[in-house]
Design a protein around this motif. Structure first.
Motif, PDB file in Angstrom:
ATOM      1  N   ASN A 129      -8.804   1.623   1.549  1.00  0.00           N
ATOM      2  CA  ASN A 129      -7.748   2.607   1.751  1.00  0.00           C
ATOM      3  C   ASN A 129      -8.132   3.572   2.865  1.00  0.00           C
ATOM      4  O   ASN A 129      -9.114   3.341   3.589  1.00  0.00           O
TER       5      ASN A 129
ATOM      6  N   HIS B 156      -6.254  -0.904  -6.242  1.00  0.00           N
ATOM      7  CA  HIS B 156      -6.954   0.390  -6.186  1.00  0.00           C
ATOM      8  C   HIS B 156      -6.544   1.264  -7.373  1.00  0.00           C
ATOM      9  O   HIS B 156      -7.392   1.873  -8.031  1.00  0.00           O
TER      10      HIS B 156
ATOM     11  N   CYS C 152       0.822  -1.213   0.000  1.00  0.00           N
ATOM     12  CA  CYS C 152       0.000   0.000   0.000  1.00  0.00           C
ATOM     13  C   CYS C 152       0.857   1.264   0.000  1.00  0.00           C
ATOM     14  O   CYS C 152       1.969   1.273   0.535  1.00  0.00           O
TER      15      CYS C 152
ATOM     16  N   ASP D  23      -2.839   4.783   1.377  1.00  0.00           N
ATOM     17  CA  ASP D  23      -3.048   3.365   1.697  1.00  0.00           C
ATOM     18  C   ASP D  23      -3.706   2.629   0.535  1.00  0.00           C
ATOM     19  O   ASP D  23      -4.500   1.711   0.726  1.00  0.00           O
ATOM     20  N   ASP D  24      -3.364   3.044  -0.693  1.00  0.00           N
ATOM     21  CA  ASP D  24      -3.871   2.389  -1.899  1.00  0.00           C
ATOM     22  C   ASP D  24      -3.023   1.173  -2.244  1.00  0.00           C
ATOM     23  O   ASP D  24      -1.792   1.262  -2.279  1.00  0.00           O
TER      24      ASP D  24
END
Length: 465
Positions: free
Chosen positions: A248, A223, A213, A218-219
């Motif tokens: 995320n 994502h 991530c 926090d992808d």
């Protein structure tokens, strides 16, 4: 006071203090990135550890030679062979000449105008431009493959520029597939275009972590791929075990991210395929982000009718409210005037046929005003009511230009001020009320002529009766 500098006012000094705080936060983020980098470091067994240690310990030289710069930027491999003969070391940091001007704080309220320069390396330059021959030469001359003077590695540069052959060369020579940039991104996170698929394949082949991530958002890579409508990337990541329901920092899953990203009509097909793959892989169609938006809320906001139909077919709830108290119907009606070419009436009809709530009748004049450019949307919505109390407010709500362009349609509405709804329409409303939210399932199965089925499903006729 030196030339090229000046004294700030008290207000400007306050701004400078805020800028200082921002710089401190940036430094802290870089420290976290460094820690994250070390935690994800994967070493290649095939790489000679002794040679690697000797390369790392050599401090790279700073190169300001314009001739060497030109050879690198033009991919002149013959010139590079002369500059870096066998036995020489190509471990350099490039300090470009010139650049953009910016004000830099000098202390005591003094700023001076200087050039902003981002340090780079020969590997970054050649990898980003696809000069594979030059890159191979530099790697064989001992260039540090993970050097990142500008905050990101040459592998980041190759992936961002969609240069798969250069990315493969770097990985073969030991580049860290999970290197974290100063912005908290790994190479997989910068694969944001269809042309970067080859880079993504090589990264996964050489040990990239599929669920890693980004530090800020926090992808996960899934994502990023879903948000950009990269169907081939999504398929690749799912095959490698990407988690389909990871959230995320904003509470978005890949499905939320795909539905929420602004989309042009030409991209609707790509996003439909992405959503289909995610749902087939087990994505939760009713997942909510931190504001309680579901994928259906976001698909309605983008007026992507095909995705809306898909989500409804997979069990999306039409009446879930977000924290603002808005259902998906609110989202589509708010964007009708901007998305007329997207056929928003399809979405309104689908929502109503799946049991969506209707607006309070007193708010219908406001709907007329904001949806006046799409008579079909107004027609579908009004046909969900058995009775309408048409007043002068309705007439006043329709902009003059829209009235002139669609005069016959609006006159059919205004005429209801003196006339009740037709018996045919009242029969339709009674049947729809009996079937409640099952209209879309029951009507297609009825042994009725097609034109009657279409009438029950609120197909447009161009007037209200």
């Amino acid at each position: 006071m030196s030339r090229g500098s000046f004294v700030f006012t008290s207000m400007a000094l306050r701004s400078l203090e805020l800028d200082k705080d921002m710089l401190e936060r940036h430094k802290y983020k870089a420290q976290i990135a460094t820690h994250h980098f070390s935690s994800f470091m994967l070493k290649k067994e095939a790489l000679d550890s002794t040679q690697r240690r000797s390369t790392i310990t050599r401090r790279p030289a700073v190169c300001q030679d314009v001739v060497i710069h030109n050879a690198l930027y033009t991919g002149d491999v013959e010139a590079l062979k002369r500059f870096f003969p066998r036995g020489s070391m190509a471990n350099l940091v490039i300090e470009p000449q010139g650049g953009e001007m910016r004000w830099v704080a000098q202390g005591r309220g003094l700023w001076s105008l200087t050039y902003e320069q981002e340090l780079t390396t020969p590997l970054h330059i050649t990898a980003g431009r696809g000069f594979a021959d030059c890159l191979s030469l530099l790697l064989h001359r001992g260039a540090n493959v993970d050097l990142a003077p500008g905050g990101h590695t040459a592998l980041h540069e190759a992936c961002e520029s969609c240069q798969p052959e250069c990315a493969k060369l770097l990985l073969i020579h030991g580049a860290n597939a999970n290197a974290v940039s100063e912005d908290g991104l790994m190479p997989l996170h910068v694969c944001t275009s269809p042309e970067s698929l080859g880079c993504a394949k090589y990264l996964l082949q050489y040990g990239a972590t599929i669920n890693s991530c980004t530090l800020d958002e926090d992808d996960a890579p899934l994502h990023v791929a879903a948000r950009n409508g990269l169907q081939d990337h999504v398929e690749l990541y799912l095959r490698h075990g990407a988690s389909v329901d990871n959230k995320n920092n904003e509470g978005l899953t890949p499905l939320n991210a795909a539905c929420a990203h602004p989309q042009e009509m030409k991209d609707f097909g790509r996003y439909l395929k992405v959503c289909q793959m995610l749902l087939d892989a087990g994505a939760d169609v009713r997942t909510k982000d931190q504001d309680r938006h579901t994928p259906l809320h976001m698909a309605c906001k983008n007026a992507n009718a095909d995705v809306v139909d898909l989500l409804l077919a997979k069990g999306a709830c039409v009446n879930i409210m977000n924290y603002g108290g808005e259902a998906p119907m609110h989202n589509i009606l708010k964007v009708v005037c901007f998305k007329v070419s997207h056929h928003p009436e399809r979405i309104v009809r689908a929502l109503l046929n799946n049991g969506s709530i209707r607006f309070w009748p007193g708010a219908l004049p406001m709907v007329l005003k904001h949806c006046s450019e799409s008579p079909h949307t107004i027609e579908v919505l009004l046909n969900a009511y058995s009775h309408l109390k048409v007043t002068d407010t309705w007439v006043e709500s329709v902009p003059e230009d829209a009235y002139k362009e669609h005069k016959d349609f609006f006159e059919s509405i205004f005429s209801l001020a003196m006339t009740p709804r037709s018996l045919q329409h009242l029969a339709r409303c009674k049947l729809r009320s009996f079937m409640e939210g099952r209209v879309h399932k029951v009507v297609p199965k009825l042994d009725l002529p097609t034109f009657i089925k279409d009438y029950l499903l609120l197909e447009c006729r161009g007037y209200v009766h």
